[in-house]
Design a protein around this motif. Structure first.
Motif, short mmCIF file in Angstrom:
data_model
loop_
_atom_site.label_atom_id
_atom_site.label_comp_id
_atom_site.label_asym_id
_atom_site.label_seq_id
_atom_site.Cartn_x
_atom_site.Cartn_y
_atom_site.Cartn_z
N UNK A 31 34.99 73.47 55.20
CA UNK A 31 35.47 74.74 54.62
C UNK A 31 36.61 75.35 55.45
N UNK A 32 36.65 75.02 56.74
CA UNK A 32 37.68 75.57 57.62
C UNK A 32 38.93 74.69 57.65
N UNK A 33 38.76 73.40 57.42
CA UNK A 33 39.85 72.45 57.53
C UNK A 33 41.11 72.85 56.75
N UNK A 34 40.99 73.36 55.53
CA UNK A 34 42.21 73.76 54.80
C UNK A 34 42.98 74.88 55.48
N UNK A 35 42.35 75.58 56.43
CA UNK A 35 43.02 76.70 57.11
C UNK A 35 43.43 76.33 58.54
N UNK A 36 43.34 75.05 58.86
CA UNK A 36 43.64 74.59 60.22
C UNK A 36 45.03 73.95 60.28
#
Length: 304
Positions: A31-36
């Protein structure tokens, strides 16, 4: 066991991320990967592409940067760093990074703001042209070097692109200043020091002339000059630098040996080279080989 080095540090970092790092992020933080944002940038010769076997003795090896917004860093920074620390230490024939306390942590999880603030201070986003004068050029080079592997939200890259090079007016001002300093060192103070018999002053003038030549070449190529240790290496990688680097490489020997006539010839050839470059770039329209004559011409290009 001996290994043959087949990739540089930036290539190693990218392969390590794609084969080891990204799968970890996909598994544990989908869930965090797209914002990394991920990549390798900052301190270290590998970020400039200048690393070699000598570079491997400290702060070199498998690793990459993970950049998070301040909010995500507060929420997930420690968790992602813990998983990052569990990644394999050896990879593709390279052993665990030998990180030194003096260098600090160059890879791993960090906030976007902390990364840029480390090099440029808390006010790392220029709001007006005068703000650019607060940044050291070598630190701008450090903050924008390397490569971004992925940047879903684009925030890290947005700042990076803003800082990628000086605005036009700042560039013009710096070019005018550099041309003035180059002329003063090589065409004025060197000759006057020799007339006075001030050998050490003449050698210092040559040193300043060479340093400013390297700087002006970077400016005219619109590339930041890196930390002095890598300035010459970066200079020789600039377009059309072969002729002038060949000239400059002879200058210290001639000056040190008292071959003042040959040193003078080289200085004039170097200055003539920059006159041609200034004319080609439209920064000056005079052919005068005395560089000081071009300073006012360049300043006239300032846009109000």
């Amino acid at each position: 066991m001996c290994y043959t080095v087949i990739m540089n540090g930036l290539e190693l970092s990218k392969e390590y991320y794609l084969k080891v790092g990204r799968p970890m992020l996909e598994k544990n933080f989908p869930d965090v990967l797209p914002r990394i944002a991920t990549g390798l940038s900052g301190e270290g010769s590998e970020c400039l592409g200048f690393d070699d076997e000598t570079s491997h003795d400290h702060d070199f090896g498998p690793g990459f940067c993970i950049w998070l917004t301040d909010d995500d860093f507060r929420k997930y920074g420690a968790l992602i760093q813990a998983e990052y620390d569990r990644l394999p230490k050896d990879f593709s024939g390279f052993q665990k990074r030998n990180e030194t306390l003096e260098a600090g942590r160059r890879v791993g999880v960090m906030s976007i703001s902390a990364f840029y603030a480390k090099f440029l201070g808390d006010s790392f986003m220029p709001l007006k042209e005068s703000d650019w004068n607060h940044y050291e050029e070598c630190l701008l080079a450090t903050a924008t070097n390397g490569e971004v592997f992925e940047d879903g939200p684009g925030e890290f890259s947005r700042i990076r692109n803003t800082l990628s090079y000086y605005p036009y007016n700042v560039w013009v001002q710096k070019a005018a200043s550099s041309v003035h300093l180059l002329s003063q060192a090589g065409q004025y103070n060197y000759e006057r020091s020799l007339k006075r018999g001030e050998k050490m002053a003449a050698l210092l003038s040559i040193s300043h002339f060479m340093e400013e030549s390297i700087h002006l070449s970077h400016l005219l190529s619109k590339r930041y000059e890196p930390y002095y240790k890598w300035a010459w290496r970066s200079f020789t990688s600039l377009p059309d630098s072969r002729e002038i680097s060949s000239l400059l490489s002879k200058l210290p020997e001639y000056a040190a040996n008292g071959d003042d006539w040959r040193a003078h010839i080289i200085i004039e050839k170097v200055c003539s080279h920059y006159v041609a470059s200034l004319n080609e770039l439209g920064l000056s329209d005079t052919k005068d080989t005395f560089l000081e004559a071009h300073v006012h011409k360049i300043s006239e290009k300032y846009r109000t």
